[in-house]
Design a protein around this motif. Structure first.
Motif, short mmCIF file in Angstrom:
data_model
loop_
_atom_site.label_atom_id
_atom_site.label_comp_id
_atom_site.label_asym_id
_atom_site.label_seq_id
_atom_site.Cartn_x
_atom_site.Cartn_y
_atom_site.Cartn_z
N ASN A 1 -106.74 -47.08 48.09
CA ASN A 1 -105.31 -47.26 48.38
C ASN A 1 -104.41 -46.24 47.69
O ASN A 1 -103.20 -46.41 47.67
CB ASN A 1 -104.79 -48.66 47.98
N LEU A 2 -104.99 -45.20 47.13
CA LEU A 2 -104.14 -44.18 46.50
C LEU A 2 -103.24 -43.56 47.55
O LEU A 2 -102.06 -43.30 47.30
CB LEU A 2 -105.03 -43.13 45.82
N GLY A 3 -103.79 -43.35 48.75
CA GLY A 3 -102.99 -42.74 49.82
C GLY A 3 -101.75 -43.55 50.11
O GLY A 3 -100.63 -43.02 50.17
N SER A 4 -101.90 -44.88 50.25
CA SER A 4 -100.71 -45.66 50.58
C SER A 4 -99.77 -45.75 49.39
O SER A 4 -98.55 -45.85 49.57
CB SER A 4 -101.06 -47.05 51.14
N ALA A 5 -100.32 -45.70 48.16
CA ALA A 5 -99.42 -45.70 46.99
C ALA A 5 -98.59 -44.43 46.99
O ALA A 5 -97.39 -44.45 46.68
CB ALA A 5 -100.23 -45.80 45.72
N LEU B 1 -112.43 -25.64 53.73
CA LEU B 1 -112.78 -26.37 52.51
C LEU B 1 -113.50 -27.66 52.87
O LEU B 1 -113.32 -28.20 53.96
CB LEU B 1 -111.50 -26.72 51.74
N SER B 2 -114.29 -28.13 51.92
CA SER B 2 -114.86 -29.47 52.06
C SER B 2 -113.74 -30.42 51.61
O SER B 2 -113.20 -30.25 50.52
CB SER B 2 -116.06 -29.53 51.12
N THR B 3 -113.37 -31.36 52.47
CA THR B 3 -112.14 -32.11 52.14
C THR B 3 -112.37 -33.60 52.00
O THR B 3 -113.23 -34.19 52.64
CB THR B 3 -111.06 -31.91 53.23
N TYR B 4 -111.56 -34.18 51.11
CA TYR B 4 -111.50 -35.63 50.97
C TYR B 4 -110.07 -36.03 51.30
O TYR B 4 -109.12 -35.44 50.79
CB TYR B 4 -111.82 -36.04 49.52
N SER B 5 -109.90 -37.00 52.20
CA SER B 5 -108.55 -37.38 52.61
C SER B 5 -108.32 -38.87 52.47
O SER B 5 -109.22 -39.68 52.71
CB SER B 5 -108.33 -37.01 54.09
N ASP B 6 -107.14 -39.23 52.06
CA ASP B 6 -106.73 -40.63 52.01
C ASP B 6 -105.24 -40.64 52.33
O ASP B 6 -104.42 -40.36 51.45
CB ASP B 6 -107.02 -41.21 50.62
N GLY B 7 -104.90 -40.91 53.59
CA GLY B 7 -103.49 -40.88 53.99
C GLY B 7 -102.91 -39.50 53.76
O GLY B 7 -103.48 -38.50 54.21
N PRO B 8 -101.80 -39.41 53.03
CA PRO B 8 -101.17 -38.11 52.84
C PRO B 8 -101.87 -37.24 51.79
O PRO B 8 -101.53 -36.08 51.61
CB PRO B 8 -99.77 -38.49 52.32
N LEU B 9 -102.87 -37.83 51.12
CA LEU B 9 -103.58 -37.08 50.07
C LEU B 9 -104.77 -36.33 50.66
O LEU B 9 -105.59 -36.92 51.36
CB LEU B 9 -104.08 -38.06 49.00
N GLY C 1 -93.54 -42.00 47.40
CA GLY C 1 -92.81 -40.89 48.02
C GLY C 1 -91.55 -41.39 48.68
O GLY C 1 -90.47 -40.78 48.58
N ALA C 2 -91.68 -42.52 49.38
CA ALA C 2 -90.51 -43.09 50.07
C ALA C 2 -89.46 -43.52 49.05
O ALA C 2 -88.25 -43.30 49.24
CB ALA C 2 -90.95 -44.27 50.93
N VAL C 3 -89.89 -44.10 47.95
CA VAL C 3 -88.94 -44.54 46.93
C VAL C 3 -88.21 -43.34 46.35
O VAL C 3 -86.99 -43.34 46.16
CB VAL C 3 -89.68 -45.28 45.79
N ARG C 4 -88.96 -42.28 46.10
CA ARG C 4 -88.38 -41.09 45.49
C ARG C 4 -87.25 -40.53 46.38
O ARG C 4 -86.17 -40.21 45.94
CB ARG C 4 -89.49 -40.06 45.30
N ARG C 5 -87.58 -40.47 47.68
CA ARG C 5 -86.58 -39.93 48.60
C ARG C 5 -85.36 -40.84 48.66
O ARG C 5 -84.21 -40.38 48.64
CB ARG C 5 -87.21 -39.75 49.99
N ARG C 6 -85.61 -42.16 48.68
CA ARG C 6 -84.50 -43.11 48.76
C ARG C 6 -83.59 -42.98 47.53
O ARG C 6 -82.37 -42.91 47.64
CB ARG C 6 -85.07 -44.53 48.84
N LEU C 7 -84.21 -42.89 46.36
CA LEU C 7 -83.43 -42.78 45.13
C LEU C 7 -82.60 -41.52 45.13
O LEU C 7 -81.43 -41.51 44.77
CB LEU C 7 -84.37 -42.73 43.91
N ASP D 1 -97.68 -42.74 49.59
CA ASP D 1 -96.65 -42.94 50.63
C ASP D 1 -95.50 -43.76 50.09
O ASP D 1 -94.33 -43.42 50.27
CB ASP D 1 -97.26 -43.72 51.81
N ARG D 2 -95.88 -44.87 49.43
CA ARG D 2 -94.85 -45.80 48.95
C ARG D 2 -93.96 -45.15 47.90
O ARG D 2 -92.74 -45.21 47.96
CB ARG D 2 -95.54 -47.04 48.37
#
Ligand code: SAH
Length: 560
Positions: free
Chosen positions: A173-177, A137-145, A182-188, A179-180
């Motif tokens: 900064n969507l990628g880091s958002a 695929l032709s891909t666009y990446s931003d961190g985990p996205l 995702g981490a909150v979700r897991r913590r909760l 991440d952030r």
């Protein structure tokens, strides 16, 4: 129609994100495509192995990867048992994936594709979709996205454009958002689970849910103690669904902490805030250029920034037409800059901006022309960045280029001028900068120079008494030049003359700041002063006439 089929009736591809870490990928060929396949493999953590004879032409990036030891090259023709002997030991040496990148050699492609399919090895043969069991695929990446696009082989150029446009649409900064959040979700989830509040597995670890469950928006009453238990998880789901992406990406860890405290499971049920009310806004600053004068020369980005600012700090030179666009509710400060206090005025402005930012305000620092051309823009950027408020910088149309244009002077012109030099007539602390040497095909624009015009002209056309080397080429006195003042404003004025006469012309007509000097043969391309020592042109109506034209077109359109 069968749901599994797409609109044109054919089956849809199964789009997947494969984990290929440590896999062995065979790449047959050494051309540029092989190089890019190799790079992709390496990015995913796989180990590419090239198969090609010693004599093959190796693409230079590939050669580099081989030399660095990232890519292994088996120097011979492909042979059938490569598929079952070069792979990882734990899967009986069967390779994990095969890319055939031989341009034009279809016979070998057909054979390799057949062998791979029999062994269930995913295979991709370039330019032969019928021989592929998968395509990239032709891909666009931003961190985990990661966003992948396929046009099913119909248009790779279009796919790459779509990728760019999707990327440009998504906020930075969507990628880091992700991440952030995702981490909150897991913590909760972990906290709620440890407290016995929830016994379900964490939902939605797969990305392929098509929407929210039907219960997502169920009414939750304050007394509903069951729902109250998982309130924080619900809040997170709600903001992920409803908040504008731009707002989601600006959420900080502190914001999340504040909200989570308010929503903490043990608390009373009276917390009903949406989250919006609790978030303490972080101040933001935009550093923008306002163009040379006419408000129509603002960029849309700067216009939008004017409309959304809480406070605008404008340079003294920002044109009145631009200031008129500022909404009444917005606080405006104009720099109190006068000769001799430039530094204090600057410092006062920086402090004002900082104070507003610390109160969470949206600040617009509006500068004349372009912020990075003789505007101390980068100094301001650095100042605010040091306090943690790096500005968004928006360009403006600089007077250096547009004043010449509005005076009908093409900065470059075939056979006349092939280069442009922008310089200042005033150095630091008012000192005279070194004059540029004569280049017959150069257009030179001097900003901040008219207050010391005669000294400048003298330095261009004669050697200074103390000048040692005298190797500098002097500008001939007959070189055409023009003074352009208040470019693009209704009272724009152009004085066309030569270096020889410019000083008396200016003395006779008087100054109308801000103004600049353009020097070079390009000044004569569209206007030649003929025998006159100088010629003066008053006024500028180009853009207003354009408005009238547009109005006329509209009226005609309406009559039809
Ligand atoms: N950042 C600005 C330049 C700031 S220095 C830009 O990019 O345009 C200020 C100098 O710009 C003035 O002394 C003058 O030389 C020039 N200038 C600004 N606006 C002008 C205008 N409308 N017409 C002619 N010169 C102008």
């Amino acid at each position: 129609m069968n749901n599994a089929l797409n609109g044109s009736g054919g089956p849809v591809p199964l789009m997947t994100a494969l984990n290929t870490e440590s896999q062995i990928h065979l790449i047959i060929g050494t051309n540029s495509l092989a190089a890019s396949r190799c790079a992709k493999s390496l990015q995913t953590g796989a180990k590419p192995v090239i198969i090609a004879p010693e004599t093959a032409d190796v693409h230079f990036t590939l050669a580099e990867q081989i030399a660095n030891g990232y890519v292994q090259w088996t120097r011979r023709e492909f042979q059938e048992d490569d598929l079952t002997s070069l792979g990882r030991e734990e899967i009986d040496r069967v390779v994990d994936m095969v890319f055939v990148t031989l341009s034009g050699n279809h016979t070998q492609g057909v054979e390799i594709s057949r062998l791979c399919r029999r062994l269930r090895i995913p295979v991709n043969v370039s330019d032969a979709p019928e021989l592929c069991s998968f395509t990239l695929l032709s891909t666009y990446s931003d961190g985990p996205l990661h966003v992948g696009i396929t046009t099913s082989g119909r248009g790779c150029k279009l796919a790459s454009r779509l990728r760019r446009e999707i990327g440009a649409f998504l906020p930075v900064n969507l990628g880091s958002a992700i991440d952030r959040l995702g981490a909150v979700r897991r913590r909760l989830w972990e906290e709620d689970k440890a407290a016995g509040l929830c016994d379900l597995a964490i939902e939605g670890d797969d990305d392929d849910i098509t929407g929210q469950r039907h219960t997502f928006n169920n009414l939750v009453t304050e007394g509903d103690s069951e729902a109250a238990k998982t309130r924080r998880m619900r809040w997170l789901s709600q903001i992920c669904e409803y908040w504008p992406l731009r707002k989601l990406v600006s959420i900080t860890d502190e914001d999340i902490d504040t909200i989570l405290k308010a929503y903490s499971s043990g608390k009373s049920d009276t917390v009903v805030a949406s989250g919006d009310d609790i978030i303490s806004k972080k101040g933001k600053i935009v550093l923008a250029g306002s163009g040379p004068g006419h408000p129509d020369l603002l960029t849309r980005a700067t216009f939008n920034a004017i409309q959304s600012a809480d406070i605008i700090l404008a340079d003294k030179l920002v044109p009145a037409g631009v200031l008129d666009l500022i909404p009444r509710r917005t606080e405006v400060r104009i720099a109190r800059k006068f000769p001799g206090n430039a530094d204090q005025a600057q410092e006062e402005f920086l402090q004002m901006g900082l104070a507003a930012l610390q109160k969470g305000k949206q600040v617009l620092r509006l500068k004349q022309g372009d912020p990075y051309l003789y505007g101390r823009g980068a100094e301001e950027f650095e100042f605010f960045r040091n306090y943690g408020y790096a500005p968004v910088v928006l360009p403006g149309i600089t007077s250096a280029m547009s004043a010449a244009l509005f005076a009908d002077i093409p900065a470059t012109h075939r056979g006349v001028s092939d280069q442009v030099l922008i310089c200042t007539g005033t150095g630091r602390k008012g000192a005279a900068p070194n004059p540029p040497a004569y280049v017959s095909t150069q257009t030179v624009v001097f900003l901040m120079a008219l207050h010391r015009l005669s000294a400048l002209i003298e330095s261009l056309t004669t050697y200074h008494v103390d000048e040692q080397s005298r190797s500098r080429q002097l500008w001939p006195k007959e070189t055409p030049c023009a003074i352009v003042e208040r470019a693009s404003c209704p009272d724009q004025r152009v004085i066309r003359t030569t270096l020889e006469n410019v000083c008396i012309a200016f003395e006779e007509t008087g100054s109308r700041p801000p103004g600049l000097l353009v020097v070079g043969a390009s000044c004569h391309v569209l206007h030649n002063a003929d025998d006159q020592k100088w010629a003066i042109e008053e006024g500028f109506h180009g853009l207003d006439e354009l408005h009238n034209e547009l109005d006329t077109v509209k009226v005609i359109g309406e009559e039809n």
